[in-house]
Design a protein around this motif. Structure first.
Motif, PDB file in Angstrom:
ATOM      1  N   VAL A  54       0.874  -1.177   0.000  1.00 46.37           N
ATOM      2  CA  VAL A  54       0.000   0.000   0.000  1.00 46.37           C
ATOM      3  C   VAL A  54       0.909   1.225   0.000  1.00 46.37           C
ATOM      4  N   ALA A  55       1.061   1.846  -1.162  1.00 42.90           N
ATOM      5  CA  ALA A  55       2.011   2.941  -1.321  1.00 42.90           C
ATOM      6  C   ALA A  55       1.357   4.294  -1.045  1.00 42.90           C
ATOM      7  N   VAL A  56       2.032   5.097  -0.242  1.00 41.47           N
ATOM      8  CA  VAL A  56       1.609   6.477   0.010  1.00 41.47           C
ATOM      9  C   VAL A  56       2.848   7.359  -0.043  1.00 41.47           C
ATOM     10  N   ARG A  57       2.628   8.667  -0.178  1.00 36.13           N
ATOM     11  CA  ARG A  57       3.737   9.610  -0.079  1.00 36.13           C
ATOM     12  C   ARG A  57       3.669  10.255   1.296  1.00 36.13           C
ATOM     13  N   GLY A  58       4.743  10.110   2.052  1.00 34.74           N
ATOM     14  CA  GLY A  58       4.697  10.667   3.390  1.00 34.74           C
ATOM     15  C   GLY A  58       6.002  10.516   4.133  1.00 34.74           C
ATOM     16  N   ASP A  59       5.960  10.848   5.397  1.00 41.60           N
ATOM     17  CA  ASP A  59       7.104  10.782   6.288  1.00 41.60           C
ATOM     18  C   ASP A  59       7.065   9.445   7.024  1.00 41.60           C
ATOM     19  N   ARG A  60       8.085   8.637   6.831  1.00 39.41           N
ATOM     20  CA  ARG A  60       8.101   7.287   7.403  1.00 39.41           C
ATOM     21  C   ARG A  60       7.989   7.308   8.926  1.00 39.41           C
ATOM     22  N   GLN A  61       8.739   8.188   9.570  1.00 32.63           N
ATOM     23  CA  GLN A  61       8.723   8.246  11.031  1.00 32.63           C
ATOM     24  C   GLN A  61       7.351   8.679  11.547  1.00 32.63           C
ATOM     25  N   GLN A  62       6.761   9.676  10.914  1.00 31.09           N
ATOM     26  CA  GLN A  62       5.467  10.161  11.377  1.00 31.09           C
ATOM     27  C   GLN A  62       4.354   9.144  11.139  1.00 31.09           C
ATOM     28  N   LEU A  63       4.387   8.453  10.004  1.00 37.50           N
ATOM     29  CA  LEU A  63       3.376   7.420   9.754  1.00 37.50           C
ATOM     30  C   LEU A  63       3.553   6.251  10.716  1.00 37.50           C
ATOM     31  N   GLY A  64       4.792   5.992  11.113  1.00 38.93           N
ATOM     32  CA  GLY A  64       5.023   4.988  12.152  1.00 38.93           C
ATOM     33  C   GLY A  64       4.399   5.422  13.465  1.00 38.93           C
ATOM     34  N   LEU A  65       4.520   6.710  13.803  1.00 36.22           N
ATOM     35  CA  LEU A  65       3.883   7.240  15.009  1.00 36.22           C
ATOM     36  C   LEU A  65       2.371   7.082  14.940  1.00 36.22           C
ATOM     37  N   LEU A  66       1.816   7.303  13.757  1.00 38.90           N
ATOM     38  CA  LEU A  66       0.364   7.173  13.590  1.00 38.90           C
ATOM     39  C   LEU A  66      -0.090   5.753  13.945  1.00 38.90           C
ATOM     40  N   VAL A  67       0.553   4.760  13.336  1.00 45.48           N
ATOM     41  CA  VAL A  67       0.178   3.363  13.596  1.00 45.48           C
ATOM     42  C   VAL A  67       0.430   3.009  15.058  1.00 45.48           C
ATOM     43  N   LYS A  68       1.583   3.391  15.561  1.00 43.01           N
ATOM     44  CA  LYS A  68       1.956   3.068  16.943  1.00 43.01           C
ATOM     45  C   LYS A  68       0.943   3.613  17.930  1.00 43.01           C
ATOM     46  N   ASN A  69       0.586   4.890  17.793  1.00 42.13           N
ATOM     47  CA  ASN A  69      -0.311   5.505  18.760  1.00 42.13           C
ATOM     48  C   ASN A  69      -1.736   4.966  18.654  1.00 42.13           C
ATOM     49  N   LEU A  70      -2.193   4.670  17.453  1.00 40.13           N
ATOM     50  CA  LEU A  70      -3.525   4.082  17.301  1.00 40.13           C
ATOM     51  C   LEU A  70      -3.614   2.733  18.002  1.00 40.13           C
ATOM     52  N   VAL A  71      -2.633   1.865  17.726  1.00 38.24           N
ATOM     53  CA  VAL A  71      -2.651   0.516  18.295  1.00 38.24           C
ATOM     54  C   VAL A  71      -2.376   0.554  19.794  1.00 38.24           C
ATOM     55  N   ASP A  72      -1.420   1.378  20.207  1.00 37.12           N
ATOM     56  CA  ASP A  72      -1.101   1.521  21.626  1.00 37.12           C
ATOM     57  C   ASP A  72      -2.335   1.963  22.412  1.00 37.12           C
ATOM     58  N   ASN A  73      -3.061   2.926  21.879  1.00 37.98           N
ATOM     59  CA  ASN A  73      -4.281   3.413  22.538  1.00 37.98           C
ATOM     60  C   ASN A  73      -5.314   2.300  22.667  1.00 37.98           C
ATOM     61  N   ALA A  74      -5.475   1.520  21.593  1.00 37.26           N
ATOM     62  CA  ALA A  74      -6.455   0.428  21.611  1.00 37.26           C
ATOM     63  C   ALA A  74      -6.084  -0.638  22.640  1.00 37.26           C
ATOM     64  N   ILE A  75      -4.798  -0.947  22.733  1.00 36.13           N
ATOM     65  CA  ILE A  75      -4.344  -1.957  23.696  1.00 36.13           C
ATOM     66  C   ILE A  75      -4.574  -1.479  25.126  1.00 36.13           C
ATOM     67  N   ARG A  76      -4.202  -0.243  25.408  1.00 34.17           N
ATOM     68  CA  ARG A  76      -4.293   0.283  26.765  1.00 34.17           C
ATOM     69  C   ARG A  76      -5.730   0.393  27.252  1.00 34.17           C
ATOM     70  N   TYR A  77      -6.670   0.587  26.342  1.00 38.57           N
ATOM     71  CA  TYR A  77      -8.069   0.720  26.752  1.00 38.57           C
ATOM     72  C   TYR A  77      -8.870  -0.562  26.554  1.00 38.57           C
ATOM     73  N   SER A  78      -8.161  -1.675  26.332  1.00 38.11           N
ATOM     74  CA  SER A  78      -8.816  -2.980  26.236  1.00 38.11           C
ATOM     75  C   SER A  78      -8.597  -3.751  27.532  1.00 38.11           C
ATOM     76  N   ASP A  79      -9.603  -4.509  27.920  1.00 42.43           N
ATOM     77  CA  ASP A  79      -9.474  -5.330  29.118  1.00 42.43           C
ATOM     78  C   ASP A  79      -8.686  -6.604  28.817  1.00 42.43           C
ATOM     79  N   THR A  80      -8.179  -7.227  29.864  1.00 40.23           N
ATOM     80  CA  THR A  80      -7.493  -8.505  29.696  1.00 40.23           C
ATOM     81  C   THR A  80      -8.427  -9.510  29.014  1.00 40.23           C
ATOM     82  N   GLY A  81      -7.913 -10.192  27.999  1.00 41.79           N
ATOM     83  CA  GLY A  81      -8.735 -11.121  27.222  1.00 41.79           C
ATOM     84  C   GLY A  81      -9.369 -10.471  26.016  1.00 41.79           C
TER      85      GLY A  81
END
Length: 249
Positions: free
Chosen positions: A130-157
């Protein structure tokens, strides 16, 4: 007044500038408040460890563990403050042709450890390139923060699913969780700096309150938009839409 007696009136609308200054002042106040809490905790815990040693080693060990958690919280907050400062400044944006699948895989390798520690299952649905034009580090931050947020607000299991694919002329990044969901009244504010739906849980899970703000800024810097659907008790889904880069055949 001109030579012929006419009066020239010059008006300048400074409303937007005043609003920007107010936002900056509020940000400094909020950041200072957020930083004060872990710093105060570190000082108190350091004193408690000193008082407990050498006579009460178990208590000292307990205080030490709490001290480490507060230090990690301070580290996360400091890192996110720096990340947010960078993504808010367009001069940091370095664009190139990037494969979002590759970016997502790199971030998920790190996040898998956090998910395992919290007893949350990660499920990935990654398409072809999936090709886009952008900043690799910033797009990594986007994915990281989205997933990190989802994990932290999910209960065990619970389960967090990550999907990256091309759809029509857009690159789609979709992250869903099976957490508590976000009340309708809060859905319009979750991208604000330091805004937490559940203040107590937000601090307890180690989040800085800046992750989704970073996500929004990165998305907008890349000419995209973010959508949110959520129901109480059913979890939340964040969907990022970015322009797809059609490379020459």
């Amino acid at each position: 007044m001109t030579e012929n007696g006419a009066v020239v009136v010059y008006l300048q609308d400074v409303t937007q500038e005043a609003q920007v200054q107010q936002i900056r002042r509020q940000f400094v106040v909020n950041a200072s408040h957020e930083l004060k809490t872990p710093v105060t905790g570190l000082m108190a815990l350091g004193e408690a460890v000193r008082n407990a040693l050498p006579h009460d080693v178990p208590a000292a060990e307990r205080f030490s563990e709490q001290l480490i958690r507060e230090a990690e919280r301070l580290s996360t907050l400091t890192r996110d403050l720096l990340d947010l400062t960078r993504v808010e400044d367009p001069s940091y944006l370095k664009t190139e042709s990037i494969d979002l699948i590759e970016v997502a895989r790199g971030e998920l390798e790190v996040l898998d450890t956090l998910a395992e520690r919290r007893g949350v299952k990660l499920v990935t649905y990654l398409g072809d390139k999936v090709a886009v034009r952008g900043d690799r580090q910033q797009l990594g931050l986007l994915v990281k923060n989205l997933v990190d947020n989802a994990i932290r607000y999910s209960d065990t299991g619970g389960t967090v699913s990550i999907e990256v694919h091309a759809e029509d002329e857009e690159a789609i990044v979709r992250v869903s969780d099976t957490g508590a969901g976000i009340p309708l009244r809060d859905q319009g504010r979750v991208f604000e700096r330091f805004y937490r739906v559940d203040e107590g849980r937000g601090r307890e899970n180690g989040g800085s309150g800046l992750g989704l703000s970073i996500v929004k800024h990165v998305t907008e810097l890349h000419s995209g938009h973010v959508g949110l659907t959520s129901e109480l008790g059913e979890g939340s889904t964040f969907t990022i839409h970015l322009p797809l880069l059609r490379e020459p055949a």
